[in-house]
Design a protein around this motif. Structure first.
Motif, PDB file in Angstrom:
ATOM      1  N   GLY A   1       0.868  -1.245   0.041  1.00  0.00           N
ATOM      2  CA  GLY A   1      -0.088   0.080   0.031  1.00  0.00           C
ATOM      3  C   GLY A   1       0.741   1.309  -0.082  1.00  0.00           C
ATOM      4  O   GLY A   1       0.217   2.204  -0.159  1.00  0.00           O
ATOM      5  N   LEU A   2       2.038   1.103  -0.172  1.00  0.00           N
ATOM      6  CA  LEU A   2       2.793   2.294   0.030  1.00  0.00           C
ATOM      7  C   LEU A   2       3.040   2.990  -1.274  1.00  0.00           C
ATOM      8  O   LEU A   2       3.104   2.364  -2.501  1.00  0.00           O
ATOM      9  CB  LEU A   2       4.350   1.737   0.338  1.00  0.00           C
ATOM     10  CG  LEU A   2       4.736   1.363   1.717  1.00  0.00           C
ATOM     11  CD1 LEU A   2       5.978   0.800   2.059  1.00  0.00           C
ATOM     12  CD2 LEU A   2       4.395   2.547   2.802  1.00  0.00           C
TER      13      LEU A   2
ATOM     14  N   SER B   1      10.980   5.236   3.200  1.00  0.00           N
ATOM     15  CA  SER B   1      10.531   6.602   3.734  1.00  0.00           C
ATOM     16  C   SER B   1       9.142   6.953   2.970  1.00  0.00           C
ATOM     17  O   SER B   1       8.490   7.899   3.252  1.00  0.00           O
ATOM     18  CB  SER B   1      11.524   7.722   3.362  1.00  0.00           C
ATOM     19  OG  SER B   1      11.764   7.560   1.881  1.00  0.00           O
ATOM     20  N   LYS B   2       8.472   6.033   2.112  1.00  0.00           N
ATOM     21  CA  LYS B   2       7.451   6.443   1.447  1.00  0.00           C
ATOM     22  C   LYS B   2       6.126   6.279   2.587  1.00  0.00           C
ATOM     23  O   LYS B   2       6.237   5.716   3.320  1.00  0.00           O
ATOM     24  CB  LYS B   2       7.217   5.356   0.246  1.00  0.00           C
ATOM     25  CG  LYS B   2       8.322   5.540  -0.592  1.00  0.00           C
ATOM     26  CD  LYS B   2       9.007   6.749  -1.343  1.00  0.00           C
ATOM     27  CE  LYS B   2       9.964   6.639  -1.982  1.00  0.00           C
ATOM     28  NZ  LYS B   2      10.372   7.735  -2.490  1.00  0.00           N
ATOM     29  N   VAL B   3       5.008   6.863   1.979  1.00  0.00           N
ATOM     30  CA  VAL B   3       3.978   6.980   2.758  1.00  0.00           C
ATOM     31  C   VAL B   3       2.790   6.004   2.240  1.00  0.00           C
ATOM     32  O   VAL B   3       2.917   5.708   0.888  1.00  0.00           O
ATOM     33  CB  VAL B   3       3.531   8.392   2.860  1.00  0.00           C
ATOM     34  CG1 VAL B   3       4.206   9.416   3.649  1.00  0.00           C
ATOM     35  CG2 VAL B   3       2.856   9.014   1.480  1.00  0.00           C
ATOM     36  N   LEU B   4       1.939   5.820   3.015  1.00  0.00           N
ATOM     37  CA  LEU B   4       0.509   4.842   2.510  1.00  0.00           C
ATOM     38  C   LEU B   4      -0.158   5.673   1.768  1.00  0.00           C
ATOM     39  O   LEU B   4      -0.454   6.640   1.905  1.00  0.00           O
ATOM     40  CB  LEU B   4      -0.121   4.380   3.893  1.00  0.00           C
ATOM     41  CG  LEU B   4       0.516   3.247   4.547  1.00  0.00           C
ATOM     42  CD1 LEU B   4      -0.747   2.767   5.682  1.00  0.00           C
ATOM     43  CD2 LEU B   4       0.475   1.874   3.560  1.00  0.00           C
ATOM     44  N   GLU B   5      -0.730   4.828   0.556  1.00  0.00           N
ATOM     45  CA  GLU B   5      -1.738   5.526  -0.196  1.00  0.00           C
ATOM     46  C   GLU B   5      -2.740   4.655  -0.563  1.00  0.00           C
ATOM     47  O   GLU B   5      -3.818   4.807  -1.101  1.00  0.00           O
ATOM     48  CB  GLU B   5      -0.930   5.951  -1.748  1.00  0.00           C
ATOM     49  CG  GLU B   5      -0.450   4.509  -2.378  1.00  0.00           C
ATOM     50  CD  GLU B   5       0.146   5.199  -3.806  1.00  0.00           C
ATOM     51  OE1 GLU B   5       0.220   6.524  -3.962  1.00  0.00           O
ATOM     52  OE2 GLU B   5       0.565   4.459  -4.695  1.00  0.00           O
TER      53      GLU B   5
ATOM     54  N   ASN C   1      10.415  -1.320  -3.998  1.00  0.00           N
ATOM     55  CA  ASN C   1      10.560  -0.973  -2.496  1.00  0.00           C
ATOM     56  C   ASN C   1      10.059  -2.029  -1.646  1.00  0.00           C
ATOM     57  O   ASN C   1      10.559  -2.105  -0.637  1.00  0.00           O
ATOM     58  CB  ASN C   1       9.932   0.455  -2.324  1.00  0.00           C
ATOM     59  CG  ASN C   1      10.644   1.501  -3.061  1.00  0.00           C
ATOM     60  OD1 ASN C   1      11.652   1.513  -3.345  1.00  0.00           O
ATOM     61  ND2 ASN C   1       9.891   2.844  -3.062  1.00  0.00           N
ATOM     62  N   ASP C   2       8.929  -2.649  -1.967  1.00  0.00           N
ATOM     63  CA  ASP C   2       8.351  -3.595  -1.210  1.00  0.00           C
ATOM     64  C   ASP C   2       9.405  -4.898  -1.030  1.00  0.00           C
ATOM     65  O   ASP C   2       9.762  -5.282   0.131  1.00  0.00           O
ATOM     66  CB  ASP C   2       7.230  -4.323  -1.882  1.00  0.00           C
ATOM     67  CG  ASP C   2       6.125  -3.420  -1.528  1.00  0.00           C
ATOM     68  OD1 ASP C   2       6.167  -2.402  -1.251  1.00  0.00           O
ATOM     69  OD2 ASP C   2       5.022  -3.924  -1.970  1.00  0.00           O
TER      70      ASP C   2
END
Length: 509
Positions: free
Chosen positions: A260-261, A286-290, A302-303
């Motif tokens: 979900g990032l 450092s990514k945020v949830l979307e 990234n995952d």
């Protein structure tokens, strides 16, 4: 391990140029394109020379051609890489005011890029092993799996000649595709093998995203050793703070590409890590949830990077962490020509920067056919092979299905149900066919933005050839049994038996 010092360099802001067709994360500027293109050249020159032992001409032909189209203009302006064979470094100048981009090789770690703005004085801060075992004897045998009964399999060799040859003609399975290696394994034994473009059975190539499946295999070995729980939340410490909703993400979510990032327009372009010398902790974690974890499929480098970072934090021992993939998995299955490269902070870039031979990739595939067993030792948890090939709850909107860091060959006509595969940029494929106890490896240097190798068609044709070999062998065996049976008959019995067989053959189907 010595501590790593970060070098922070601010660049003057420049006008943003037009975004490429598949945008990299963070946008792009001309100066950043130049730095990333130089990083590509330094990294691939370094790895091509010191991991793969290719000549400079082979590196130019293979690693440095067919690159991302959006870097080509910057790449064409670069001078040749400067190689220091004593220090095992490659550096590429791209700016009159900034240090060159530098990649440095160390045993067991391959080539690591220094961050943009770092000069050669900082190489000493890179992680390194105190010692690393020398390579084993040459990889010449035909046995890829464990407990293999070696047989002369002329039927397979003859039937596979056509599809394997066609894989190299740059036309049959994609106009302009550039195959460098094909290995076909049946019942744990190599039955077809061919190479081109200066590559041989001991030349590692970059796996690109086929490395994600290796990462999943390493995490499976970690689960087998009791180091991780794939359903435990808060996989990294920096997410386990205050109101941070990322604490609910699990390793299962990460393996199924359902974190979900946010990963930008294309989760497959993490250029600031791959070519910019960025750290996993800065760029990936450092990514945020979307989207809510577990509810949406989005293919993202990234995952994978975060999943491997979670193992590092769980082990809390960098020396043990860095040795784990080799000591607990790769060297046990004979994959001694495989190297996992790291960022300068010591995190494996296992989403792409793994260098492995075609034979080593075949061994990983064979491990899955053997349900995680190698000889008498269980390396992966029981059921791990089933886990990675089971469709994840959240699936791609079109194309093939997805399991856990493995693709599912659900869109291929003529391919048996249950077939799954590893896949990477530029045509890296490892197809696992449980119903035929077969592994099919195709490696390549296909042009980014050009034709893709038609792996579905190639898989179908290889399996048809294997089935034809089975049919031929069965027919020969039946004929031999019949001949032996007839030798014990009297002339009258033989005549009556032949008449009966002719009558059976004459009957309509």
């Amino acid at each position: 391990m010595r501590p790593v010092t970060a070098v922070i360099v601010s660049l003057a802001a420049l006008a943003v140029s037009a975004l490429p067709a598949i945008a990299q994360e963070g946008g792009t500027t001309d100066v950043m394109d130049d730095a990333l293109a130089a990083g590509w050249k330094a990294a691939f020159t370094c790895s091509g020379l010191f991991n793969a032992r290719q000549t400079q001409a082979e590196i130019d032909q293979n690693e440095l051609s067919g690159i991302y189209p959006d870097y080509q203009r910057s790449f064409d302006r670069l001078a040749p890489a400067q190689v220091n064979t004593a220090m095992k470094t490659a550096s590429v100048t791209y700016s009159a005011t900034m240090p060159p981009r530098i990649a440095a090789w160390r045993p067991g770690f391959g080539c690591t890029q220094l961050p943009i703005g770092a000069d050669a004085s900082l190489i000493s801060f890179l992680p390194h092993f105190a010692s690393w075992p020398a390579a084993s004897a040459q990889d010449r045998g035909s046995a890829i799996g464990s407990n293999v009964k070696i047989q002369l399999r002329t039927e397979e060799a003859e039937r596979l000649e056509a599809p394997v040859s066609f894989a190299f003609d740059e036309r049959s399975y994609g106009n302009g595709t550039r195959t460098s290696a094909v290995v076909v394994v049946r019942d744990g034994q190599v039955v077809a093998e061919r190479y081109a473009r200066g590559i041989d059975h001991e030349t590692p190539q970059r796996t690109w995203s086929a490395g994600k499946s290796i990462a999943a295999t390493i995490l499976g070995a970690a689960r087998r050793n009791g180091l991780i729980d794939i359903d435990y939340p808060a996989v990294i410490a920096s997410w386990n703070n205050g109101a941070d909703p990322r604490r609910t993400i699990t390793i299962r979510n990460l393996l199924q590409m359902a974190s979900g990032l946010d990963s930008g327009e294309s989760g497959s372009r993490t250029d600031r890590i791959y070519f910019g010398g960025g750290r996993v902790v800065d760029q990936a974690a450092s990514k945020v949830l979307e989207a809510a974890p577990g509810t949406r499929f989005k293919y993202s480098n990234n995952d994978t990077l975060i999943a491997m970072r979670s193992l590092r934090e769980a082990m809390n021992d960098d020396n043990a962490f860095h040795r784990f993939p080799y000591e607990k998995l790769l060297h046990k299955i004979g994959a001694t020509h495989t190297t996992l490269e790291i960022d300068w902070n010591g995190d494996f870039i296992a989403s792409s920067q793994v260098w492995a031979t075609a034979r080593d990739l075949a061994r990983v595939g064979q491990l899955y056919l053997q349900d995680g067993m190698w000889g008498n030792e269980r390396l992966l948890p029981e059921g791990w092979a089933e886990f990675v090939r089971t469709p994840a709850p959240a699936q791609p909107s079109d194309g093939p299905g997805y399991g856990a860091q493995f693709w599912l060959m659900t869109d291929a006509a003529g391919v048996p149900t249950g077939t799954y595969y590893m896949a990477g940029n530029r045509g890296q494929y490892v197809v696992i066919v449980p119903s035929m106890n077969a592994v099919i490896v195709r490696r390549g240097y296909d042009v980014n933005g050009g034709a893709r190798f038609e792996i579905n068609d190639f898989t179908r044709d290889v399996l048809l050839a294997l089935q034809a070999a089975d049919d031929e062998r069965d027919a020969l065996r039946a004929a031999a049994e019949l001949e032996a049976q007839m030798e014990n008959m009297s002339p009258r019995e033989r005549a009556r038996f032949l008449a009966e067989q002719q009558a059976i053959q004459a009957q309509p189907n």
